[in-house]
Design an enzyme around this catalytic site. Structure first.
Site, short mmCIF file in Angstrom:
data_model
loop_
_atom_site.label_atom_id
_atom_site.label_comp_id
_atom_site.label_asym_id
_atom_site.label_seq_id
_atom_site.Cartn_x
_atom_site.Cartn_y
_atom_site.Cartn_z
N GLU A 160 4.59 89.50 49.85
CA GLU A 160 4.58 90.20 51.12
C GLU A 160 3.22 90.01 51.77
O GLU A 160 2.19 90.36 51.20
CB GLU A 160 4.85 91.70 50.90
CG GLU A 160 4.79 92.55 52.15
CD GLU A 160 5.93 92.26 53.12
OE1 GLU A 160 5.85 92.70 54.28
OE2 GLU A 160 6.90 91.60 52.72
N CYS A 194 3.48 98.39 55.29
CA CYS A 194 4.25 97.31 54.66
C CYS A 194 5.73 97.64 54.75
O CYS A 194 6.11 98.81 54.75
CB CYS A 194 3.81 97.16 53.21
SG CYS A 194 4.75 95.94 52.27
N CYS A 241 6.33 98.15 50.47
CA CYS A 241 5.62 99.24 49.79
C CYS A 241 5.59 100.49 50.67
O CYS A 241 4.52 101.02 50.97
CB CYS A 241 4.21 98.82 49.44
SG CYS A 241 4.09 97.20 48.69
N HIS A 295 3.02 104.44 50.00
CA HIS A 295 2.00 104.89 50.94
C HIS A 295 2.32 106.30 51.45
O HIS A 295 1.41 107.10 51.70
CB HIS A 295 1.90 103.91 52.11
CG HIS A 295 1.31 102.60 51.72
ND1 HIS A 295 0.02 102.48 51.26
CD2 HIS A 295 1.85 101.35 51.68
CE1 HIS A 295 -0.22 101.20 50.98
NE2 HIS A 295 0.87 100.51 51.21
N ARG A 303 2.44 97.94 42.08
CA ARG A 303 1.41 96.91 41.93
C ARG A 303 0.11 97.47 41.39
O ARG A 303 -0.87 96.74 41.24
CB ARG A 303 1.17 96.21 43.28
CG ARG A 303 2.34 95.34 43.70
CD ARG A 303 2.29 94.99 45.17
NE ARG A 303 3.43 94.18 45.55
CZ ARG A 303 4.65 94.66 45.81
NH1 ARG A 303 4.88 95.96 45.73
NH2 ARG A 303 5.64 93.85 46.13
N SER A 342 -3.39 95.67 46.02
CA SER A 342 -3.73 94.29 46.34
C SER A 342 -5.12 94.17 46.96
O SER A 342 -5.62 93.05 47.11
CB SER A 342 -2.67 93.67 47.27
OG SER A 342 -1.47 93.46 46.55
N CYS A 400 0.81 91.88 47.45
CA CYS A 400 1.32 92.48 48.68
C CYS A 400 0.17 92.50 49.68
O CYS A 400 -0.53 93.49 49.81
CB CYS A 400 1.86 93.89 48.46
SG CYS A 400 2.58 94.57 49.98
N CYS A 459 -0.06 95.06 52.52
CA CYS A 459 -0.71 96.33 52.19
C CYS A 459 -2.23 96.21 52.31
O CYS A 459 -2.91 97.19 52.61
CB CYS A 459 -0.35 96.76 50.77
SG CYS A 459 1.33 97.35 50.60
#
Length: 566
Positions: free
Chosen positions: A14, A61, A64, A68, A478, A501, A545, A548
């Protein structure tokens, strides 16, 4: 002579990630990880109502989303020292664990497996032998010959038509591919089955979250899911038992197909237990709270310096000062004004693009540190922490997976093998099984609470005058996620999201130490610099990701180079 290669963009992730590597004598000798977009959500949030932040941060995102949202409401609740009802904790647990399972299934099969599984080779397999192998590995009911043969026939039809569809542009026949045709066929069968089970677990998220992606039922102070066993318009017992049916169907797939797949693949790629370790400072937080104050957790967290398990330091809660006091972000090599290391409370998001410079600034991603050093986050640090903390389910899954790998490989494989590219993938699958167990526990606890007449799901927040600071942590799919908020007179004064990330994809920090992606690539083999499958294997093992971590594109579309990626 060293050769520099660029993969831009890295796909099957992503967001937009660029990886540059120096390759010498068939090995990576240096690496740079660059986020190619700028994330401006922190700027958008300034001056807004803190109760609305979770709805905005979900838009960081499209994958995700839930993570969040939960980190955001926890940040505001921490700033206000606000307790939430136990029912709300349990419903949140079900939502975020369901989201996590969906994420892990999609990563293992749809995003990562094709780095290891040769789809074209699967068409050459003996379908009966593939079925027999599957039945030897587990009692999964969908390992029968008829279903496996149907998948093989479907793949042959794709290939004969010249239209590989979702399997197009793969590294089929690459010398780094080692699986037998039968293992490839078994994995391809489960790949297609996984599409069904990731949908089923996402139904759980949609039932409890009103929709997915971007759930609608979270709120600062709890959840908006009203509980009334007598009203069909609320969260009823009937709906909860439907949820339990879906959870258990997915659990069977995880335990009987997914766990055995990662063991079979790992046993055939034993050499990859020596590649991809990188940064061995492991950081994770406890999660799945079971009480209103957030002091009792189903899942443990902790810090392990330099991979030394004897130095494991448990982190007792998400409000442990060790977290607040030791996390900083550096912008020395990121496209922001200045050169500082600061707590996220005092962080700034002022973009300043100066061009790609290997020696200076080369990424939109900041560089987080813990106790002044880079740290790896994700399922691997979390699984190791839970294992060392004595979490029963984690120990069972780790030990049984390693035992299966050892049996298939014909040699003893210990827990140290997890410090690697293939180990990182195995840890993600193990964590998926652990999340299934936590869902079962949270579901039963919620049913028991309702049975006792406890129906509360929300406590209204009150915003005092002056300044309040809070941080919300979540052990996301993640890795460790944190949202940091400064509230002044009921409005957002500052907001910073330090995402997994960011930790893993960050460039060199203020002391020029390599970030986890960068460090993990050094030493990786490269059979063909024009087809750098091995680089993708290690990068994909983190499940990047970048949406993110960052959010901006190069509107000049400057060409950099092309490689074949899937």
């Amino acid at each position: 002579m060293a050769k520099k290669i660029t993969i831009d963009p890295v796909t099957r992730i992503e967001g937009h990630l660029r990886i540059d590597c120096e390759v010498d004598n068939g090995k990576v000798t240096n690496a740079w990880s660059s986020g190619q977009m700028w994330r401006g959500i922190e700027v958008i949030l300034k001056g807004r109502d803190p109760r609305d932040a979770w709805a905005y941060t979900q838009r960081i995102c499209g994958v995700c989303t839930t993570v969040h949202a939960i980190a955001s409401v926890r940040a505001v609740e921490d700033a206000l020292d606000l307790e939430i009802p136990v029912n709300a904790q349990l419903i949140r647990n079900l939502i975020i664990a369901g989201h996590g399972i969906h994420d892990h299934i999609v990563h293992f099969y749809q995003l990562c497996a094709l780095d290891w599984v040769d789809i074209v080779s699967a068409t050459k397999a003996d379908a009966r032998s593939a079925s027999a192998l599957g039945q030897k590995l587990s009692g999964w009911r969908r390992n029968g010959y008829q279903e496996i043969k149907a998948v093989q026939d479907r793949l042959k039809k794709f290939i004969s038509s010249g239209q590989l569809g979702i399997f197009a542009s793969g590294y089929w026949g690459h010398p780094a591919m080692k699986l037998s045709p039968e293992v490839n066929l078994l994995a391809a069968t489960h790949y297609l089955q996984a599409l069904e089970y990731q949908r089923k677990i996402n139904q759980v998220v949609a039932i409890l979250g009103s929709k997915t992606p971007h759930v609608q039922t979270l709120a600062v102070g709890g959840v908006t899911n009203a509980i009334n066993p007598d009203s069909p318009s609320t969260l009823t017992i009937e709906k909860l038992f439907n949820v339990k049916t879906l959870i258990d169907e997915v659990g069977d797939f995880i335990k009987q197909a997914m766990l055995t797949d990662v063991a079979a693949i790992g046993a055939n790629y034993a050499d990859w237990t020596t590649y991809g370790a990188g940064v061995l400072n492991y950081l994770s937080v406890p999660d799945m709270p079971m009480d209103s104050k957030g002091t009792e957790y189903q899942l443990a967290g902790g810090y392990i310096p330099n991979g030394d398990i004897s130095q494991f330091a448990p982190i007792a809660s998400q409000t442990d000062p060790v977290l607040y006091d030791n996390i900083k972000e550096s912008i020395k090599h990121a496209w922001y004004d200045g050169d500082w290391d600061r707590s996220p409370y005092d962080g700034e998001t002022e973009p300043n693009y100066t061009g790609y410079d290997y020696e200076d600034k080369y990424s939109w991603v900041k560089s987080p540190t813990f106790r002044g050093e880079p740290a790896q986050v994700g399922p691997l640090p979390h699984v190791v922490a839970m294992y060392l903390a004595g979490h029963a389910g984690t120990k069972e899954y780790v030990d049984s997976t390693l035992a299966t790998v050892s049996s298939l490989a014909g040699t003893t494989v210990g827990i140290e093998a997890l410090h690697s590219t293939i180990g990182r993938i195995a840890a993600r699958v193990i964590r998926c099984a652990v999340l299934y167990d936590t869902m079962s526990v949270s579901w039963q606890a919620l049913i028991d609470n309702i049975g006792k007449g406890e129906m509360d799901t929300f406590n209204a927040p009150v915003f005092p005058s002056g300044e309040q600071r809070g941080v919300g942590f979540h052990e996301a799919p993640r890795g460790m996620l944190s949202h940091w908020i400064v509230i002044e007179n009921g409005k957002i004064k500052n907001y910073q999201a330090v995402v997994p990330s960011t930790w893993n994809a960050g460039p060199r920090n203020g002391q020029d130490a390599l970030g986890p992606y960068e460090a993990s690539l050094v030493g990786n083999p490269i059979a063909d610099a024009e087809l750098p499958l091995e680089v993708l294997r290690t990068v994909h093992s983190f499940d990047p990701c970048l949406a993110c971590a960052i959010h901006l594109v190069d509107n000049k579309r400057t060409p950099i180079g092309k490689v074949k990626v899937l």
